[in-house]
Design an enzyme around this catalytic site. Structure first.
Site, mmCIF file in Angstrom:
data_model
loop_
_atom_site.group_PDB
_atom_site.id
_atom_site.type_symbol
_atom_site.label_atom_id
_atom_site.label_comp_id
_atom_site.label_asym_id
_atom_site.label_seq_id
_atom_site.Cartn_x
_atom_site.Cartn_y
_atom_site.Cartn_z
ATOM 1 N N HIS A 117 12.882 -17.118 -1.365
ATOM 2 C CA HIS A 117 12.311 -16.517 -2.584
ATOM 3 C C HIS A 117 11.298 -17.419 -3.257
ATOM 4 C CE1 HIS A 117 16.099 -13.766 -2.905
ATOM 5 N NE2 HIS A 117 15.211 -13.290 -2.056
ATOM 6 N N CYS A 125 -3.134 -18.658 -7.081
ATOM 7 C CA CYS A 125 -4.029 -17.653 -7.682
ATOM 8 C C CYS A 125 -3.803 -16.301 -7.021
ATOM 9 C CB CYS A 125 -5.488 -18.077 -7.471
ATOM 10 S SG CYS A 125 -6.669 -16.770 -7.867
ATOM 11 N N CYS A 128 -7.408 -15.379 -5.014
ATOM 12 C CA CYS A 128 -7.861 -16.128 -3.809
ATOM 13 C C CYS A 128 -6.734 -16.929 -3.164
ATOM 14 C CB CYS A 128 -9.028 -17.048 -4.197
ATOM 15 S SG CYS A 128 -8.535 -18.419 -5.240
ATOM 16 N N CYS A 146 -7.656 -19.305 -12.491
ATOM 17 C CA CYS A 146 -8.075 -20.077 -11.314
ATOM 18 C C CYS A 146 -9.463 -20.686 -11.535
ATOM 19 C CB CYS A 146 -8.104 -19.111 -10.125
ATOM 20 S SG CYS A 146 -8.784 -19.825 -8.627
ATOM 21 N N CYS A 149 -11.985 -18.929 -8.811
ATOM 22 C CA CYS A 149 -12.498 -17.543 -8.840
ATOM 23 C C CYS A 149 -12.198 -16.851 -10.165
ATOM 24 C CB CYS A 149 -11.881 -16.740 -7.684
ATOM 25 S SG CYS A 149 -10.148 -16.313 -7.992
ATOM 26 N N THR A 187 26.638 -17.145 -3.580
ATOM 27 C CA THR A 187 25.755 -15.986 -3.733
ATOM 28 C C THR A 187 26.579 -14.710 -3.843
ATOM 29 O OG1 THR A 187 23.882 -14.744 -2.814
ATOM 30 C CG2 THR A 187 25.416 -15.700 -1.224
ATOM 31 N N GLU A 214 34.668 -16.542 -6.548
ATOM 32 C CA GLU A 214 35.342 -15.231 -6.515
ATOM 33 C C GLU A 214 34.938 -14.481 -5.254
ATOM 34 O OE1 GLU A 214 33.750 -13.478 -10.060
ATOM 35 O OE2 GLU A 214 31.756 -13.233 -9.203
HETATM 36 C C1 BV8 Z 1 11.825 -6.338 -1.375
HETATM 37 C C2 BV8 Z 1 13.105 -14.998 -7.424
HETATM 38 C C3 BV8 Z 1 10.496 -4.633 -0.538
HETATM 39 C C4 BV8 Z 1 12.451 -15.039 -8.706
HETATM 40 C C5 BV8 Z 1 14.587 -13.113 -7.050
HETATM 41 C C6 BV8 Z 1 17.390 -3.224 0.657
HETATM 42 C C7 BV8 Z 1 16.406 -3.801 1.459
HETATM 43 C C8 BV8 Z 1 15.294 -4.400 0.893
HETATM 44 C C9 BV8 Z 1 15.149 -4.440 -0.491
HETATM 45 C C10 BV8 Z 1 16.100 -3.867 -1.299
HETATM 46 C C11 BV8 Z 1 17.234 -3.257 -0.732
HETATM 47 N N1 BV8 Z 1 18.001 -2.796 -1.748
HETATM 48 C C12 BV8 Z 1 17.412 -3.085 -2.935
HETATM 49 C C13 BV8 Z 1 16.236 -3.711 -2.701
HETATM 50 C C14 BV8 Z 1 15.308 -4.169 -3.730
HETATM 51 C C15 BV8 Z 1 15.602 -5.578 -4.239
HETATM 52 C C16 BV8 Z 1 17.059 -5.875 -4.382
HETATM 53 O O1 BV8 Z 1 17.659 -6.444 -3.483
HETATM 54 N N2 BV8 Z 1 17.619 -5.503 -5.519
HETATM 55 C C17 BV8 Z 1 19.027 -5.782 -5.758
HETATM 56 C C18 BV8 Z 1 19.193 -6.467 -7.114
HETATM 57 C C19 BV8 Z 1 19.757 -4.451 -5.696
HETATM 58 N N3 BV8 Z 1 14.975 -6.538 -3.341
HETATM 59 C C20 BV8 Z 1 13.698 -6.875 -3.550
HETATM 60 O O2 BV8 Z 1 13.001 -6.388 -4.415
HETATM 61 C C21 BV8 Z 1 13.126 -7.913 -2.599
HETATM 62 N N4 BV8 Z 1 11.879 -7.431 -2.098
HETATM 63 O O3 BV8 Z 1 12.763 -5.731 -1.016
HETATM 64 O O4 BV8 Z 1 10.560 -5.915 -1.132
HETATM 65 C C22 BV8 Z 1 9.245 -4.535 0.203
HETATM 66 C C23 BV8 Z 1 9.294 -4.218 1.549
HETATM 67 C C24 BV8 Z 1 8.109 -4.057 2.217
HETATM 68 C C25 BV8 Z 1 6.899 -4.267 1.551
HETATM 69 C C26 BV8 Z 1 6.870 -4.619 0.208
HETATM 70 C C27 BV8 Z 1 8.050 -4.756 -0.488
HETATM 71 C C28 BV8 Z 1 12.815 -9.213 -3.327
HETATM 72 C C29 BV8 Z 1 14.057 -9.807 -3.884
HETATM 73 C C30 BV8 Z 1 13.767 -11.190 -4.459
HETATM 74 C C31 BV8 Z 1 13.759 -11.109 -5.940
HETATM 75 N N5 BV8 Z 1 13.613 -12.449 -6.486
HETATM 76 N N6 BV8 Z 1 14.373 -14.303 -7.608
HETATM 77 C C32 BV8 Z 1 13.188 -15.936 -9.660
HETATM 78 O O5 BV8 Z 1 14.223 -16.535 -9.310
HETATM 79 O O6 BV8 Z 1 12.692 -16.025 -10.774
HETATM 80 S S1 BV8 Z 1 16.140 -12.463 -7.081
HETATM 81 C C33 BV8 Z 1 17.361 -13.525 -7.593
HETATM 82 O O7 BV8 Z 1 18.565 -13.029 -6.930
HETATM 83 C C34 BV8 Z 1 17.303 -14.992 -7.197
HETATM 84 O O8 BV8 Z 1 16.345 -15.307 -6.206
HETATM 85 C C35 BV8 Z 1 18.683 -15.219 -6.606
HETATM 86 O O9 BV8 Z 1 18.726 -16.263 -5.735
HETATM 87 C C36 BV8 Z 1 18.884 -13.928 -5.924
HETATM 88 C C37 BV8 Z 1 20.277 -13.668 -5.429
HETATM 89 O O10 BV8 Z 1 21.177 -13.900 -6.470
HETATM 90 P P1 BV8 Z 1 22.321 -15.012 -6.227
HETATM 91 O O11 BV8 Z 1 21.658 -16.248 -5.772
HETATM 92 O O12 BV8 Z 1 23.356 -14.427 -5.370
HETATM 93 O O13 BV8 Z 1 22.822 -15.257 -7.700
HETATM 94 P P2 BV8 Z 1 23.920 -14.409 -8.506
HETATM 95 O O14 BV8 Z 1 23.844 -14.845 -9.921
HETATM 96 O O15 BV8 Z 1 23.754 -12.958 -8.160
HETATM 97 O O16 BV8 Z 1 25.320 -14.863 -7.876
HETATM 98 C C38 BV8 Z 1 25.764 -16.192 -8.060
HETATM 99 C C39 BV8 Z 1 27.050 -16.341 -7.257
HETATM 100 O O17 BV8 Z 1 27.515 -17.687 -7.359
HETATM 101 C C40 BV8 Z 1 28.190 -15.457 -7.751
HETATM 102 O O18 BV8 Z 1 28.800 -14.824 -6.640
HETATM 103 C C41 BV8 Z 1 29.161 -16.443 -8.419
HETATM 104 O O19 BV8 Z 1 30.502 -16.033 -8.260
HETATM 105 C C42 BV8 Z 1 28.889 -17.697 -7.627
HETATM 106 N N7 BV8 Z 1 29.162 -18.962 -8.315
HETATM 107 C C43 BV8 Z 1 28.927 -19.275 -9.607
HETATM 108 N N8 BV8 Z 1 29.261 -20.576 -9.830
HETATM 109 C C44 BV8 Z 1 29.693 -21.077 -8.654
HETATM 110 C C45 BV8 Z 1 29.634 -20.057 -7.679
HETATM 111 N N9 BV8 Z 1 30.012 -20.252 -6.399
HETATM 112 C C46 BV8 Z 1 30.459 -21.476 -6.058
HETATM 113 N N10 BV8 Z 1 30.530 -22.509 -6.939
HETATM 114 C C47 BV8 Z 1 30.170 -22.344 -8.226
HETATM 115 N N11 BV8 Z 1 30.266 -23.388 -9.078
HETATM 116 ZN ZN ZN Z 2 -8.621 -17.845 -7.341
#
Ligand code: BV8
Ligand code: ZN
Length: 248
Positions: A117, A125, A128, A146, A149, A187, A214
């Site tokens: 990610h 940019c 470009c 940028c 550009c 995750t 969990e």
């Molecule tokens: C895309 C970056 C399409 C920015 C992030 C099926 C197929 C394809 C896509 C989809 C699909 N179904 C839905 C989609 C769309 C969407 C999606 O998945 N939505 C979800 C929410 C339903 N996916 C997208 O949009 C992706 N792109 O599909 O493009 C496409 C195809 C062709 C052409 C053009 C486009 C892009 C997804 C990326 C989004 N970017 N972040 C930023 O960070 O600012 S998402 C964000 O979620 C973060 O990157 C994060 O890493 C990611 C996953 O979350 P987790 O890391 O799991 O974090 P979370 O808080 O959820 O969980 C934490 C876990 O840790 C918990 O389980 C907890 O219990 C545990 N925990 C806590 N403390 C501890 C611990 N475990 C151990 N020890 C501890 N101490």
């Molecule tokens: Zn540029």
């Protein structure tokens, strides 16, 4: 933690480890997760802050949010979990496939890291694609432009609805599919297409080990599930490996 004979045996005769990690592995470094109790998405709307539409609508707000998160990341340090993974490099062929954008795995010393990610420390940019480091951004004047550009500069992270960087995604897929053990650490397994990777690893024959505080969407696929904080569990796994390697 008592490890099963099955898991210890796996550690004995394994060469390639993959760690598929999410926000949970950085929680003990003080970086909030997205969906936990104090998760980021409980307070803010992902589509407003982590999407191209949200950015084009309100670039100042999105830049403020990323600068806030950057500061948190810069003030954070890799925790014992990141460090244990980096140390396992001494005993196995280890690759990290992370959804995190905080760069903590590399800062802990991991050499092979696929960033699915993107990386919050990089910018580019929109027009470009020229890369900009944070020091080159003049953020005082709102959203930076940028110098080549005049296009808008954005953080180099993958937003919702955007494709993952092909080299990172396919690189992460193939290394997971050829792994002996694929660890899923901190995750919720809710975000796709990243979440396909551990499932594809399992289908290709990898032994799947989940480490989380969990159960998650991934737990039903896991061969072993260790419930607890990743920093302590990964440190205990490293201790077990050192024991195995000295006695072998
Ligand atoms: C895309 C970056 C399409 C920015 C992030 C099926 C197929 C394809 C896509 C989809 C699909 N179904 C839905 C989609 C769309 C969407 C999606 O998945 N939505 C979800 C929410 C339903 N996916 C997208 O949009 C992706 N792109 O599909 O493009 C496409 C195809 C062709 C052409 C053009 C486009 C892009 C997804 C990326 C989004 N970017 N972040 C930023 O960070 O600012 S998402 C964000 O979620 C973060 O990157 C994060 O890493 C990611 C996953 O979350 P987790 O890391 O799991 O974090 P979370 O808080 O959820 O969980 C934490 C876990 O840790 C918990 O389980 C907890 O219990 C545990 N925990 C806590 N403390 C501890 C611990 N475990 C151990 N020890 C501890 N101490
Ligand atoms: Zn540029």
């Amino acid at each position: 933690m008592e490890f099963s004979a099955k898991f210890i045996n796996k550690l004995k005769y394994t060469k390639r480890l993959v760690f598929f990690t999410g926000a949970g592995i950085s929680a003990e470094s003080g970086i909030s997760t997205f969906r936990g109790l104090d998760g980021i998405w409980n307070k803010m709307k992902p589509e407003e802050l982590a999407s191209i539409d949200g950015f084009m609508k309100n670039p100042d707000l999105v830049w403020q949010w990323y600068q806030h998160r950057r500061q948190i990341v810069q003030d954070s340090k890799p925790n014992a979990g990141h460090i244990a993974i980096a140390e396992l490099d001494n005993y196995y062929d280890v690759t990290v496939v992370t959804q995190n954008v905080d760069n903590l795995h590399r800062r802990a010393g991991s050499s092979k890291v696929f960033e699915l990610h993107g990386n919050i420390e990089r910018n580019f940019c929109i027009d470009c694609k020229f890369p900009f480091s944070e020091t080159e951004l003049n953020l005082e004047s709102g959203n930076p432009k940028c110098k080549n550009c005049g296009g808008r500069i954005r953080p180099d992270v993958v937003w919702f609805g955007e494709m993952l960087p092909q080299d990172q995604f396919s690189g992460g897929q193939s290394v997971a599919e050829s792994s002996d053990i694929c660890f899923i650490v901190g995750t919720s397994g809710l975000v796709y297409p990243a979440a396909y990777i551990p499932i594809e690893a399992k289908q290709a024959g990898a032994f799947l080990v989940e480490i989380n505080i969990e159960n998650t969407e991934m737990s039903c696929f896991a061969d072993e599930s260790f419930i607890g904080k990743s920093a302590s569990i990964l440190t205990e796994i490293l201790t077990e490996v050192k024991k195995i390697k000295t006695n072998s």
